[in-house]
Design a protein around this motif. Structure first.
Motif, PDB file in Angstrom:
ATOM      1  N   LYS B 163       0.836  -1.213   0.000  1.00 16.99           N
ATOM      2  CA  LYS B 163       0.000   0.000   0.000  1.00 16.99           C
ATOM      3  C   LYS B 163       0.869   1.261   0.000  1.00 16.99           C
ATOM      4  N   THR B 164       1.882   1.258   0.864  1.00 20.72           N
ATOM      5  CA  THR B 164       2.780   2.412   0.926  1.00 20.72           C
ATOM      6  C   THR B 164       3.572   2.561  -0.370  1.00 20.72           C
ATOM      7  N   ASP B 165       4.050   1.415  -0.872  1.00 19.72           N
ATOM      8  CA  ASP B 165       4.830   1.444  -2.112  1.00 19.72           C
ATOM      9  C   ASP B 165       3.991   1.995  -3.273  1.00 19.72           C
ATOM     10  N   LEU B 166       2.730   1.570  -3.326  1.00 24.41           N
ATOM     11  CA  LEU B 166       1.843   2.031  -4.403  1.00 24.41           C
ATOM     12  C   LEU B 166       1.617   3.535  -4.312  1.00 24.41           C
ATOM     13  N   GLN B 167       1.379   3.982  -3.088  1.00 24.16           N
ATOM     14  CA  GLN B 167       1.152   5.403  -2.852  1.00 24.16           C
ATOM     15  C   GLN B 167       2.363   6.223  -3.303  1.00 24.16           C
ATOM     16  N   GLU B 177      -5.626  10.395  -5.965  1.00 18.95           N
ATOM     17  CA  GLU B 177      -6.598   9.883  -4.999  1.00 18.95           C
ATOM     18  C   GLU B 177      -6.674   8.358  -5.059  1.00 18.95           C
ATOM     19  N   ILE B 178      -6.317   7.705  -3.961  1.00 23.90           N
ATOM     20  CA  ILE B 178      -6.335   6.236  -3.910  1.00 23.90           C
ATOM     21  C   ILE B 178      -7.421   5.804  -2.929  1.00 23.90           C
ATOM     22  N   GLU B 179      -8.241   4.869  -3.371  1.00 23.27           N
ATOM     23  CA  GLU B 179      -9.414   4.513  -2.592  1.00 23.27           C
ATOM     24  C   GLU B 179      -9.547   2.987  -2.523  1.00 23.27           C
ATOM     25  N   TYR B 180      -9.738   2.453  -1.315  1.00 26.22           N
ATOM     26  CA  TYR B 180      -9.973   1.010  -1.158  1.00 26.22           C
ATOM     27  C   TYR B 180     -11.405   0.810  -0.673  1.00 26.22           C
ATOM     28  N   ASN B 181     -12.201   0.034  -1.388  1.00 27.33           N
ATOM     29  CA  ASN B 181     -13.565  -0.250  -0.945  1.00 27.33           C
ATOM     30  C   ASN B 181     -13.758  -1.747  -0.755  1.00 27.33           C
ATOM     31  N   THR B 182     -14.325  -2.106   0.386  1.00 28.02           N
ATOM     32  CA  THR B 182     -14.656  -3.514   0.603  1.00 28.02           C
ATOM     33  C   THR B 182     -15.927  -3.808  -0.177  1.00 28.02           C
ATOM     34  N   ILE B 183     -15.855  -4.737  -1.127  1.00 24.41           N
ATOM     35  CA  ILE B 183     -17.048  -5.010  -1.927  1.00 24.41           C
ATOM     36  C   ILE B 183     -17.698  -6.334  -1.550  1.00 24.41           C
ATOM     37  N   HIS B 191     -13.512 -13.902   4.820  1.00 22.57           N
ATOM     38  CA  HIS B 191     -13.015 -13.653   3.465  1.00 22.57           C
ATOM     39  C   HIS B 191     -13.438 -12.256   3.025  1.00 22.57           C
ATOM     40  N   PHE B 192     -12.477 -11.471   2.599  1.00 19.61           N
ATOM     41  CA  PHE B 192     -12.755 -10.106   2.166  1.00 19.61           C
ATOM     42  C   PHE B 192     -12.325  -9.915   0.725  1.00 19.61           C
ATOM     43  N   VAL B 193     -13.137  -9.165  -0.015  1.00 18.74           N
ATOM     44  CA  VAL B 193     -12.727  -8.736  -1.349  1.00 18.74           C
ATOM     45  C   VAL B 193     -12.767  -7.208  -1.364  1.00 18.74           C
ATOM     46  N   VAL B 194     -11.695  -6.639  -1.886  1.00 15.06           N
ATOM     47  CA  VAL B 194     -11.544  -5.192  -1.875  1.00 15.06           C
ATOM     48  C   VAL B 194     -11.280  -4.716  -3.293  1.00 15.06           C
ATOM     49  N   GLU B 195     -11.856  -3.576  -3.662  1.00 16.98           N
ATOM     50  CA  GLU B 195     -11.481  -2.990  -4.950  1.00 16.98           C
ATOM     51  C   GLU B 195     -10.641  -1.746  -4.688  1.00 16.98           C
ATOM     52  N   LEU B 196      -9.741  -1.487  -5.612  1.00 17.52           N
ATOM     53  CA  LEU B 196      -8.837  -0.352  -5.476  1.00 17.52           C
ATOM     54  C   LEU B 196      -9.101   0.594  -6.635  1.00 17.52           C
ATOM     55  N   LYS B 197      -9.440   1.843  -6.308  1.00 13.68           N
ATOM     56  CA  LYS B 197      -9.652   2.849  -7.348  1.00 13.68           C
ATOM     57  C   LYS B 197      -8.568   3.914  -7.288  1.00 13.68           C
ATOM     58  N   VAL B 198      -8.093   4.310  -8.439  1.00 16.78           N
ATOM     59  CA  VAL B 198      -7.116   5.396  -8.527  1.00 16.78           C
ATOM     60  C   VAL B 198      -7.791   6.545  -9.283  1.00 16.78           C
ATOM     61  N   ASN B 199      -7.883   7.678  -8.617  1.00 18.61           N
ATOM     62  CA  ASN B 199      -8.615   8.831  -9.176  1.00 18.61           C
ATOM     63  C   ASN B 199     -10.002   8.416  -9.675  1.00 18.61           C
ATOM     64  N   GLY B 200     -10.671   7.586  -8.872  1.00 17.66           N
ATOM     65  CA  GLY B 200     -12.034   7.197  -9.186  1.00 17.66           C
ATOM     66  C   GLY B 200     -12.176   6.079 -10.213  1.00 17.66           C
ATOM     67  N   LYS B 201     -11.059   5.636 -10.778  1.00 21.41           N
ATOM     68  CA  LYS B 201     -11.118   4.598 -11.819  1.00 21.41           C
ATOM     69  C   LYS B 201     -10.659   3.264 -11.219  1.00 21.41           C
ATOM     70  N   HIS B 205      -8.320  -5.581  -7.927  1.00 21.93           N
ATOM     71  CA  HIS B 205      -9.020  -6.201  -6.806  1.00 21.93           C
ATOM     72  C   HIS B 205      -8.016  -6.949  -5.941  1.00 21.93           C
ATOM     73  N   GLY B 206      -8.414  -7.225  -4.692  1.00 22.43           N
ATOM     74  CA  GLY B 206      -7.593  -8.043  -3.810  1.00 22.43           C
ATOM     75  C   GLY B 206      -8.488  -8.863  -2.903  1.00 22.43           C
ATOM     76  N   GLU B 207      -8.021 -10.066  -2.555  1.00 19.61           N
ATOM     77  CA  GLU B 207      -8.774 -10.917  -1.626  1.00 19.61           C
ATOM     78  C   GLU B 207      -7.903 -11.266  -0.438  1.00 19.61           C
TER      79      GLU B 207
END
Lengths: 227, 227
Positions: B163-167, B177-183, B191-201, B205-207
């Motif tokens: 996460k830090t490296d990506l930032q 703008e980096i955004e993580y949403n649990t979907i 079990h969690f699935v998360v989507e990652l948006k960069v500037n709203g796009k 995904h990550g599990e």
């Protein structure tokens, strides 16, 4: 390089024959030697990582089976006394590992062959190598001939401080002179004999792998007689 | 008491049949229950003592064999991430252990059946019982179906903070703008699935078995694509 006499001795004393002799070689190779001999030498650090966990389980299993009366807290304390102890370095010496270590020139000069932490590491790495070569039962068999007898002699059992208990017991009715003298001391393997005198009169003896442990054993023997 | 359906399920899901069913019973018995039923109930604490060392060795052995490129320091860090993790409680739930725990009335009322530390203890105790009943290979077989797949998915590998490296990577040329949403989020198993948006796009995904791990996986996937 691990020499032939040592390999024979391992078989004679402990009934151990390595299938993969390169694992034994690796267990005795310090990083300083591997750095000086980059053509294929591997140091023992990864075997030590594994051996640490191998010893932890083998000793836990032994304590669980042989000390059914101890509760979980007592078992945990005893395990950490054994695993944490510098005693592993003494086993490394007793088993003849010390002379087999492949050391770099600088470390050899610095006297690292006698460093306790290095000897401990080598003992762990050896057990890691034995586990990989022959599985947990082989490690347990080896420990039956080395570590377990000391457990049964109570050398790691500090649940009671016998020296303090003896002092309190003897001084109930006023001051008493208690004296511990080391009367015998050897290094290979490490073995101490201590005599305990009360008001100048010989009361008991104690033996142990270090002075502290021998004194505790002497105090324990005295208490068993006096209490 | 361990019920029949659970015993069948253990066989069907993991191929495990206990020879000594009383060990399984002990692994699931909390001290609060044993105190209320002193006629022969044993609590799991001693099996937990043993199981802790069993898991440590099984996981060390797995890491040693399957991650030959890691050095001793990396292996040690990964082992402690796995052993230290609260993930063991999730495995306890996934394996259906939670419903089998024998709890005292007070602890039941207090909601202890959902306490992570208690579930972790039970997972350790179960592995201790399995080790006593059938040895280390049986434990390793069980872990191949439960814990090891998560290791291979990189869920315990925190050698890099993605996460830090990506930032840092994305913000080289100014703020982003980096955004993580649990979907998606489930509890049994966790079990969690998360989507990652960069500037709203949408970027990746990550599990993972928890939110943090899923976010790390999403950041890792994004970096793999962008770097």
């Amino acid at each position: 390089m691990v020499n032939k006499e040592f390999i024979e001795q391992l078989d004679e004393k402990y009934g151990i024959k390595f299938h993969k002799i390169e694992l034994l070689e690796e267990a005795f190779t310090h990083s300083s030697y591997a750095n000086e001999h980059p053509e294929g030498s591997r140091d023992y650090e990864k075997l030590e990582f594994l051996g640490d966990a191998v010893l932890e389980l083998a000793i836990s299993d032994y304590l669980y089976r042989h000390y059914p009366k101890l509760n979980e807290g007592e078992l945990t304390r005893m395990r950490s006394n054994i695993v944490r102890t510098e005693g592993f370095s003494e086993f490394a010496i007793e088993c003849g590992f010390q002379d087999q270590i492949n050391l770099g020139k600088g470390e050899e000069k610095a006297g690292s062959r006698n460093r306790k932490t290095l000897l401990e590491d080598v003992f762990e790495a050896f057990n890691g190598a034995l586990f990989l070569d022959q599985g947990l039962p082989a490690v347990q068999k080896f420990l039956h001939l080395t570590v377990y007898p000391l457990i049964d002699r109570g050398e790691f059992d500090d649940s009671r401080d016998y020296k303090t208990d003896l002092q309190e017991f003897l001084q109930q009715n006023g001051p008493v002179e208690i004296e511990y003298n080391t009367i015998s001391e050897s290094q290979l393997p490490s073995h101490f004999v201590v005599e305990l005198k009360v008001n100048g009169k010989l009361q008991s003896h104690g033996e142990g792998h270090n002075k502290k442990s021998a004194e505790q054993q002497a105090a324990k023997a005295a208490l068993a007689e006096l209490e």
